[in-house]
Design an enzyme around this catalytic site. Sequence first.
Site, PDB file in Angstrom:
ATOM      1  CD  GLU A  79       0.921   0.471   2.965  1.00  0.00           C
ATOM      2  OE1 GLU A  79       0.820   1.720   2.911  1.00  0.00           O
ATOM      3  OE2 GLU A  79       1.940  -0.117   3.374  1.00  0.00           O
TER       4      GLU A  79
ATOM      5  N   GLY B   7       6.546   0.366   3.591  1.00  0.00           N
ATOM      6  CA  GLY B   7       5.296   0.053   2.911  1.00  0.00           C
ATOM      7  C   GLY B   7       5.551  -0.241   1.445  1.00  0.00           C
ATOM      8  CD  GLU B   8       7.302   2.490  -1.950  1.00  0.00           C
ATOM      9  OE1 GLU B   8       8.070   1.739  -2.578  1.00  0.00           O
ATOM     10  OE2 GLU B   8       7.512   3.700  -1.807  1.00  0.00           O
ATOM     11  N   GLY B   9       4.626  -2.613  -0.215  1.00  0.00           N
ATOM     12  CA  GLY B   9       4.882  -4.033  -0.445  1.00  0.00           C
ATOM     13  C   GLY B   9       6.359  -4.370  -0.397  1.00  0.00           C
TER      14      GLY B   9
END
Lengths: 341, 341
Positions: free
Chosen positions: A162, A304-306
Amino acid sequence: MTRFASFADLRAACLDLPSGDEEAAARVALREGSLTKPPRSLGRLEETVAWLARWQGKSPPRLEAVEILVFAGNHGVTAQGVSAYPAEVTAQMVANFAAGGAAINQLARVAEAELRVIALDLDGPTADFTVEPAMEEAEFLEAVAAGHDALSRQADLVVLGEMGIGNTTSAAAIAAALFGGGGARFAGHGTGVDEAGLKRKQAAIDAGLKRHEAALNDPPRIAAALGGRELAAILGACLAARRARIPVLIDGFVSTAAVAPLKKLRADALDHALSGHMSAEAGHRLLLQELGLKPLLDLGMRLGEGSGAAVAVLVLRAALACHTGMATFAEAHVSDKMRNR
Amino acid sequence: MTRFASFADLRAACLDLPSGDEEAAARVALREGSLTKPPRSLGRLEETVAWLARWQGKSPPRLEAVEILVFAGNHGVTAQGVSAYPAEVTAQMVANFAAGGAAINQLARVAEAELRVIALDLDGPTADFTVEPAMEEAEFLEAVAAGHDALSRQADLVVLGEMGIGNTTSAAAIAAALFGGGGARFAGHGTGVDEAGLKRKQAAIDAGLKRHEAALNDPPRIAAALGGRELAAILGACLAARRARIPVLIDGFVSTAAVAPLKKLRADALDHALSGHMSAEAGHRLLLQELGLKPLLDLGMRLGEGSGAAVAVLVLRAALACHTGMATFAEAHVSDKMRNR
């Protein structure tokens, strides 16, 4: 297009889940025992291959189509001064993803994964949850459906990540709503708020918990009242993956909080999901403990961001390479007789 | 060919070591601060890139030539019934490495590393250290030199691993000799000895410590009296890497014990080495603590062969890809202004 007509409809979908394929997992374990190494000496590498097989229903499992889905959303609660960065950064980072300049672009390439970014109405942030529900029922269910539909049904593994300025506040609020303890228990520094910002964040969470007290006995309502569109989409994608029996790697604190309501609805609802890493964000360790999830990696990441789960894909690739490529004791003429004395 | 004429000669070499390039590390840190992510949010990924730069003396660092050196040796102490497998397995596994069937072959391929296996006189095991020194001075120094010479001076990173039935007993004996606590503190189940075998292992270590009491104040003598050829070679390769300023990834318990004497000789002697992973072998956690090393991974692996460190190479590749491939805030037009309130 997936449609969930109501909270009740979503709840029902979350309760009707397929089981894993224990036979495929057992076939993996059998082969592992025949390979030229002491039994179980590859530790979690062996466990993860069995887990992939269990959820893919294939032995050996495959990692040809690995998909990273990054959902982005904006949060009205940023009005409370809970983040170190302004809300515009969400859209700027989505542009950065499209241009290939973010961490997740590099990690997806190294992990040989396909990256897809799904921006969810960035110009229409959710409502400030200290004042009203972040999302009304229909709005929330639309975001869940967007996540549900984003998943390719052909993926061998999906990473859920995300981007959303303010979303560690939503994540901490959901975690506190599900597991208790209030803002002080799950709030952390996120992208880097100072001590005063952390206090504002805790206060916003506590205000949200109080404001939505009536919703706190129902996991989907919690996710709607305190969450965000990208978190709802992650929940939807995780549910879709389970229905399609696709294993999931969960990323950090926000992604974990996003799927936590599923576990609260049904104890085995996250059995197809593995925690990719332990984030440095303060609440993640506690949340993983509450969920009984043991992360693969602990590298002090908190982006984050995976990103953490994308690094964990590399561990799965290493594990699968050992499983499929190693010789058996018989093939290699290595003695597998334990010494008897 | 490297020649160490005596223990004293080796000690002198271990004390005359180059420092890291702090300027290269600082250039890495400067760039990390400009990339599109919150400061330090990639955690250990950022630290490892700076560490690579520091020891390569290059910013950005490179991971083009990654070399995995696996040293193999046999151990006279197996006569004490300390291992779950017969000693022949060492040579059988060396053949398995040559045929490409072992775990490390698969992991080297995934890590895009060159694997080289160096078997050290497998037909002439070291002496049983409960009775006499495992190696005489000249024999030990020859193995150190073999390791020293095995290193390619052009490598960007070297992984040091081992294979040798009985060598967790040698490793535990070295660890106990350096840091105290006897066989009970550092002995574990190795490849899988039962409880009776573990008792024999502890007793053999304690007998060795007693037998070689006079040598225990001198790290090289400890390595000779209680170690093995593959451990001596790892020590030599680690020393050679430092002299050539090549960063090292250390594997599990045996590899860590092999390089531990260097740290005892000089407090910063392992600064160019990173612990790739925490092994499930009981003594490893304690030994890492004694050495002040923080492993990158903790995956319950306990196979040796360089396997855990080979998986850690993947983390370094991920870290370097982020460092070199990400856009800066300026390039991506992302706001790096922290919100001021």
